[in-house]
Every structure is written in C-alpha cells, then in structure tokens.
Motif scaffolding. Structure first.
Motif, PDB file in Angstrom:
ATOM      1  N   ASN A   4       0.952  -1.114   0.119  1.00 39.63           N
ATOM      2  CA  ASN A   4       0.243  -0.065   0.006  1.00 39.63           C
ATOM      3  C   ASN A   4       0.930   1.123   0.040  1.00 39.63           C
ATOM      4  OD1 ASN A   4      -1.967   1.932   0.166  1.00 39.63           O
ATOM      5  ND2 ASN A   4      -2.864   0.975   1.959  1.00 39.63           N
ATOM      6  N   ARG A   5       0.932   2.001  -1.062  1.00 38.22           N
ATOM      7  CA  ARG A   5       1.457   3.207  -1.161  1.00 38.22           C
ATOM      8  C   ARG A   5       0.672   4.465  -1.225  1.00 38.22           C
ATOM      9  NH1 ARG A   5       6.194   2.598  -6.035  1.00 38.22           N
ATOM     10  NH2 ARG A   5       6.469   4.531  -5.263  1.00 38.22           N
ATOM     11  N   ARG A   6      -0.436   4.230  -0.802  1.00 43.83           N
ATOM     12  CA  ARG A   6      -1.250   5.205  -0.779  1.00 43.83           C
ATOM     13  C   ARG A   6      -1.088   6.096   0.637  1.00 43.83           C
ATOM     14  NH1 ARG A   6      -6.394   5.017  -3.059  1.00 43.83           N
ATOM     15  NH2 ARG A   6      -7.307   5.574  -1.202  1.00 43.83           N
ATOM     16  N   SER A   7      -1.005   7.513   0.629  1.00 39.62           N
ATOM     17  CA  SER A   7      -1.062   8.328   1.572  1.00 39.62           C
ATOM     18  C   SER A   7      -2.228   8.470   2.340  1.00 39.62           C
ATOM     19  CB  SER A   7      -0.130   9.612   1.111  1.00 39.62           C
ATOM     20  OG  SER A   7      -1.308  10.308   0.201  1.00 39.62           O
ATOM     21  N   LYS A  34       7.488  -0.737 -11.560  1.00 35.55           N
ATOM     22  CA  LYS A  34       7.630  -0.064 -10.201  1.00 35.55           C
ATOM     23  C   LYS A  34       8.044   1.372 -10.311  1.00 35.55           C
ATOM     24  CE  LYS A  34       8.418  -3.810  -6.772  1.00 35.55           C
ATOM     25  NZ  LYS A  34       9.355  -4.239  -5.854  1.00 35.55           N
ATOM     26  N   ASP A  38       2.250   5.135  -9.863  1.00 37.52           N
ATOM     27  CA  ASP A  38       2.226   6.621  -8.977  1.00 37.52           C
ATOM     28  C   ASP A  38       2.110   6.403  -7.608  1.00 37.52           C
ATOM     29  OD1 ASP A  38       1.865   7.695 -11.350  1.00 37.52           O
ATOM     30  OD2 ASP A  38      -0.341   7.296 -11.540  1.00 37.52           O
ATOM     31  N   PRO A  39       2.576   7.190  -6.732  1.00 42.15           N
ATOM     32  CA  PRO A  39       2.578   7.132  -5.294  1.00 42.15           C
ATOM     33  C   PRO A  39       1.328   6.857  -4.247  1.00 42.15           C
ATOM     34  CG  PRO A  39       3.684   9.194  -5.903  1.00 42.15           C
ATOM     35  CD  PRO A  39       2.919   8.646  -7.133  1.00 42.15           C
ATOM     36  N   ASP A  40       0.145   7.195  -5.231  1.00 41.23           N
ATOM     37  CA  ASP A  40      -1.147   6.882  -4.581  1.00 41.23           C
ATOM     38  C   ASP A  40      -1.561   5.487  -4.739  1.00 41.23           C
ATOM     39  OD1 ASP A  40      -1.106   9.221  -3.120  1.00 41.23           O
ATOM     40  OD2 ASP A  40      -2.526  10.235  -4.732  1.00 41.23           O
ATOM     41  N   ASP A  41      -1.067   4.672  -5.790  1.00 41.18           N
ATOM     42  CA  ASP A  41      -1.438   3.570  -6.235  1.00 41.18           C
ATOM     43  C   ASP A  41      -1.238   2.370  -5.080  1.00 41.18           C
ATOM     44  OD1 ASP A  41      -1.799   4.609  -9.061  1.00 41.18           O
ATOM     45  OD2 ASP A  41      -0.046   3.667  -9.591  1.00 41.18           O
TER      46      ASP A  41
END
Length: 211
Positions: A4-7, A34, A38-41
């Motif tokens: 989980n890279r979602r902020s 990778k 995107d950072p929110d993916d």
C-alpha cells in the motif's frame, strides 16, 4: 504481495487505483513496472498469483474491489494467462464496475456501455459459445432434432458389420459417427428392444391368464 503506497486512508473509497505488477519472459520486469507506479497506487505484486485471482486476493486482505475502482496493468504481455482466460478475467472486472487501465499501449477500458467494454464482453461471449459447442455439440441444435441413428437402421448396420473385412470402425466412418457412439447406439437399441419384448410377453401372459 500487497504494497500500500497510498498516503490517504484506503477506506476513503473515492477512486482506488490498484497497480497489478507481473512479468513473463520478454515482458517488462517488475522493477521496470515499479518505476511507473504512482505514489497513490495500491500495488499488488503477482509473485505466484495470477491476474484472475486479484479480486479474491484483495478481498482476503480486507480491501475488496468496488465499482469505480481501477486496475492498472503495464501491458497485457505481463500477464501469464491464456487469451480466453484473460478476456474472461477482464470481463468479470468490467461487469463489477471496475475500470482497466493499460500503460502500454496507453488505453483505459471504462466499465459501462462503452465500446471497449462491449467488445470485451462480446469476445468473452464468443469464446463461451464456441467452447459450449465443442463440449456439448447436441445442445446447440434445434428442438426435435433427429437422433444420429434410428431403429430402422439397426438391421442394415448389423448386416453391414457381418460382411467380410468390414469392421465397426469402417461402419462408423460411413455413418459419420465415432466408433464408441456406434456401439453405444447398438447397445441402447438392443436393450430397449429387449425391454419391449419383455413387455409384450408379460402383456400376453396377463391376457392368457385372464382368458
């Protein structure tokens, strides 16, 4: 593996983008993919899981897909699925309201009455139809379809098989059916004929007793 890279909080449920990373020989590597995430993916690395298991995998992790979500795939050649299974998986996701995004070539298949979604459904329907014809060939015929063989043919078939040098395989080929089908019909007709004879004998005996 889930990453989980979602902020923001996952439960916000505005629009979840799940990046599914997988590779096959000759496709982009996981590391190359990778670099385009995107950072929110919400990242899912396939490892030993197939694309067709993605929905179940997310559900088991407590993050089930919902209508309005989007699955991001680098390219279709990254997915180790046969074409028919790939189409089936895409169709199921789209029918659940989940969009599909490809990075190479750039393409978004939106769920709903869009041309791309309808095309996927049409391809899936075509495969299931053709597969059904292969596995259940008689079900596609019209009602009241004549059987392959009729009782009237049995004496002729028996006579033909009694000719010197004539085998069951030859007769079956002449009739346009398989050898096992031929024997199946012969056995069934003989069994049915035996039941009919027994019925007539029993009926006659009952009449004689009444007389």
């Amino acid at each position: 593996m889930l990453m989980n890279r979602r902020s923001r909080c996952y439960e916000a449920r505005r629009l979840t983008i799940v990046a599914f990373l997988a590779e096959t020989p000759g496709s982009a590597t996981i590391e190359e993919q990778k670099a385009q995430v995107d950072p929110d993916d919400f990242v899912v690395v396939a490892e030993n899981r197939s694309f067709g298991q993605l929905a179940d995998l997310l559900a088991q992790a407590g993050s089930p897909l919902q209508a309005g979500d989007r699955i991001k795939i680098h390219a279709l050649n990254c997915l180790g699925l046969s074409t028919d299974m790939l189409v089936r998986s895409l169709s199921k996701l789209l029918q659940a309201g989940v969009d599909i995004e490809l990075l190479s070539p750039p393409l978004v298949i939106e769920a709903g009455q869009t041309d791309s979604h309808l095309l996927i459904d049409a391809l899936d329907g075509h495969y299931r139809h053709i597969h059904g014809l292969k596995t259940h060939p008689t079900e596609g015929g019209s009602k009241g379809r004549r059987p392959v063989l009729t009782p009237e043919q049995i004496p002729l078939i028996r006579a033909r098989m009694a000719e010197p040098g004539v085998t069951a395989s030859i007769v079956a080929k002449e009739l346009g059916i398989g050898r096992s089908t031929l024997f199946g019909y012969l056995e069934r007709f003989e069994r049915d004929s035996g039941l009919d004879r027994d019925h007539e004998i029993g009926k006659g005996s009952a009449q004689d007793a009444g007389d």
